[in-house]
Enzyme design. Structure first.
Site, PDB file in Angstrom:
ATOM      1  CG  HIS A   1      -0.678   9.576   0.657  1.00  0.00           C
ATOM      2  ND1 HIS A   1      -1.275  10.624   0.001  1.00  0.00           N
ATOM      3  CD2 HIS A   1      -0.138   8.792  -0.314  1.00  0.00           C
ATOM      4  CE1 HIS A   1      -1.100  10.475  -1.309  1.00  0.00           C
ATOM      5  NE2 HIS A   1      -0.414   9.377  -1.524  1.00  0.00           N
TER       6      HIS A   1
ATOM      7  CG  ASP B   1      -5.473   7.132   4.051  1.00  0.00           C
ATOM      8  OD1 ASP B   1      -5.942   6.251   3.303  1.00  0.00           O
ATOM      9  OD2 ASP B   1      -4.575   7.920   3.701  1.00  0.00           O
TER      10      ASP B   1
ATOM     11  CD  GLN C   1      -1.197   1.851  -0.222  1.00  0.00           C
ATOM     12  OE1 GLN C   1      -1.180   0.663  -0.549  1.00  0.00           O
ATOM     13  NE2 GLN C   1      -1.005   2.815  -1.098  1.00  0.00           N
TER      14      GLN C   1
ATOM     15  CE  LYS D   1      -3.772   4.470  -3.454  1.00  0.00           C
ATOM     16  NZ  LYS D   1      -2.453   4.683  -4.078  1.00  0.00           N
TER      17      LYS D   1
ATOM     18  CB  CYS E   1       2.418  11.114  -1.899  1.00  0.00           C
ATOM     19  SG  CYS E   1       2.271  11.325  -3.651  1.00  0.00           S
TER      20      CYS E   1
END
Ligand SMILES: Cc1ncc(COP(=O)(O)O)c(C=O)c1O
Lengths: 406, 142
Positions: free
Chosen positions: A123, A200, A203, A226, A364
């Site tokens: 991202h 990261d 997600q 999220k 993104c």
């Protein structure tokens, strides 16, 4: 499945509405999830009864708010199974968490000629902060390539790990492709060379149990919004040994021990990295979200979402001229595709008219789109409250798209 | 026909549609029939980048009127581009500068001109007006 989906959906009042005269079908969960009542009510309670600045007042409310805030830190520690609660830093989100590490870590550990290693499916939030750090420190950004299924090339990764690599920053799950990366292996290989790894997790956290000690990652970042929590709050987990050595990111209140014009001494962890009044209300909302997810249980959530994704793939495969972008063996909760003959924007507009919310565009992740040579994709992303009927509605909608444009 | 008359013509056409599918079908058909822009103009200098779709716009002056040619990679955007060209192309520069394009709202397509759509259309209209201004300045200069 142990939860009742109808009952669960009632916990998310927003899902009950109509859009363009049609019942809303919300498939943009990778962008942000909807919020359960438990989260919204926690925010209300805080602002109605508990609001006060923390760590500052001797008075009752301030004490209460401070305690609640630090309890939320402990809940987050337990959620990630971190060793210490001072390894949990609250941020505005994943983006700010990555920026913090990119800036502070690099100031201390990255020098001219050094290398920072990211992957081809990041991202923008896990690209740009490292580009900025490289520019500032005179370092070089290296990129782990992927194959046409959207899987990282691990052999290439091993070759890229060099004596000059200072840090590896990789996404746990790709937001554009849904790929689950083999981060255990990525971390282990980097550690063989003494290189720390930032993950990261934006997600990943909504879809699977994350244990930062079992992973042995050095940094792990995610966003509350999220994960059924509020916007404007996120988490940076960092191993104590790194956080101790890193200089503060921002200066201000909370992060200091003593301020004199002749010089300032910094506060200890975690306060060193939380300058200014923190986002207390949203941190408490995030805590409610973590409780909500724990209550539903991660294994149940994953099992249900995987069924949805499989059913979605089966149904979408029947459509003409469809091309799936991201077909990794290990995937979660994201189906990205384009019709070879229809622009993703056109698809998105018609679905919107039918009350179906999907994301279209580059998500993104422009380098990922460039790799697949598409202007963007249509991304369908699932959360625990989605249903098979909604997938059927989506497929019907896509058939309409095909008759209009095909 | 002047700009207002052309706008009115489009509004009347759209009054025939009673559901959104018909309307979008019409826009899509309009998109398919927009004269294709010469590939020599499909270059970055004529590109108006949107996040979601892109628009190419080229302008020239013929007999005191501005002639626009444009294209987009997305068909719905292309259809709306087609409507804008139908209204604004072949008009005197001052009229283009003054046009309020109220027809877009009247035919229920205002949402497509929101900057948040990021489809390049808002900037395309801005660019059309800038071209018109530039041509007008040139006209007065000679
Ligand atoms: C993989 C990934 N990383 C980082 C981010 C940035 O998260 P935020 O905008 O909440 O900081 C996102 C959100 O889209 C994401 O999907």
């Amino acid at each position: 499945m142990s939860f009742n989906i109808e009952q669960l959906r009632r916990e998310f009042p927003l899902l009950g509405q109509e859009v363009n005269g049609k019942p809303l079908v919300y498939f943009d969960n990778a962008a942000t999830t909807q919020k359960p009542k438990a989260v919204v009510e926690r925010l209300m309670e805080y602002y109605y009864k508990e609001n006060s600045n923390i760590h500052r007042g001797a008075h009752y409310l301030s004490q209460q708010a401070t305690e609640a805030y630090e309890n939320a830190r402990e809940t987050t520690r337990l959620y990630l199974n971190a060793a210490f609660s001072h390894e949990i830093i609250f941020s505005r989100g994943t983006t700010e968490a990555i920026n913090l590490v990119a800036s502070s870590f690099s100031k201390k550990f990255v020098n001219p000629g050094d290398e920072i290693l990211i992957s081809a499916m990041e991202h923008h939030s896990n690209i740009v902060p490292w580009q900025m750090a490289c520019q500032e420190r005179g370092a070089i950004l290296k990129v782990i390539p992927m194959n046409e299924r959207g899987e990282l090339l691990m052999e290439e990764y091993e070759k890229l790990l060099s004596n000059n690599t200072r840090i590896v920053a990789v996404t746990h799950v790709s937001n554009a492709l849904g790929t689950i990366n083999p981060i255990e292996e990525i971390i282990a290989l980097a550690h063989q060379k003494g290189i720390p790894v930032l993950i990261d997790g934006a997600q990943a956290v909504p879809h699977m149990k994350v244990d930062v000690q079992a992973l042995d990652c050095d940094f792990y970042c995610f966003s509350g919004h999220k994960l059924y929590g509020p916007m404007g709050v996120g988490v940076l987990y960092g191993k104590e040994e790194w956080l101790q050595q890193m200089p503060p990111y921002q200066g201000g209140g909370e992060m200091i021990k003593e301020v004199r014009f002749s010089g300032t001494t910094y506060n200890e962890l975690p306060f060193k990295f939380e300058a200014g009044t923190p986002n207390v209300g949203d941190v408490l909302g995030l805590e409610a979200a973590l409780r909500f997810v724990s209550y539903l249980r991660h294994d149940e959530i994953s099992a249900y979402e995987n069924q949805l994704m499989q059913y979605g793939m089966e149904q979408l495969q029947t459509l003409e001229n469809i091309r799936f972008i991201g077909t990794a063996e290990k995937k979660t909760s994201v189906i990205s595709f384009i019709f070879n003959d229809i622009h993703p924007y056109d698809t998105g507009i018609i679905l919107d008219k039918l009350g179906i919310a999907v994301r279209t565009g580059h998500h993104c992740a422009q380098p990922t789109m460039d790799f697949f040579e598409v202007p963007g994709t249509v991304r369908v992303s699932f959360a625990v409250y989605n249903t098979r009927q909604e997938i059927d509605i989506l497929v019907e909608g896509l058939k309409k798209v095909r008759t209009l444009f095909g | 026909m002047n700009i207002k008359e052309k706008e009115q013509e489009i509004i009347s056409e759209f009054e025939m549609f009673d559901d959104w599918m018909d309307k979008y079908n019409y826009i899509i058909e309009t998109g398919k029939s927009v004269p294709v822009i010469d590939s020599q103009y499909k270059q970055d200098q004529f590109l108006i980048k949107g996040c979601q779709s892109q628009v190419w716009l080229q302008a020239s002056m013929e007999d005191g009127r501005v002639v626009f040619k444009a294209d987009s990679d997305a068909l719905i955007t292309r259809g709306i581009v087609g409507l804008l060209i139908r209204v604004l192309s072949n008009q005197p520069p001052q009229d283009i500068v003054d046009a309020d394009l109220a027809f877009i709202d009247a035919i229920g397509l205002k949402e497509h001109l929101s900057p948040t759509r990021s489809n390049g259309l808002v900037n395309m209209i801005k660019q059309m007006k800038l071209y018109a201004l530039a041509f007008k300045a040139k006209q007065q200069g000679t």
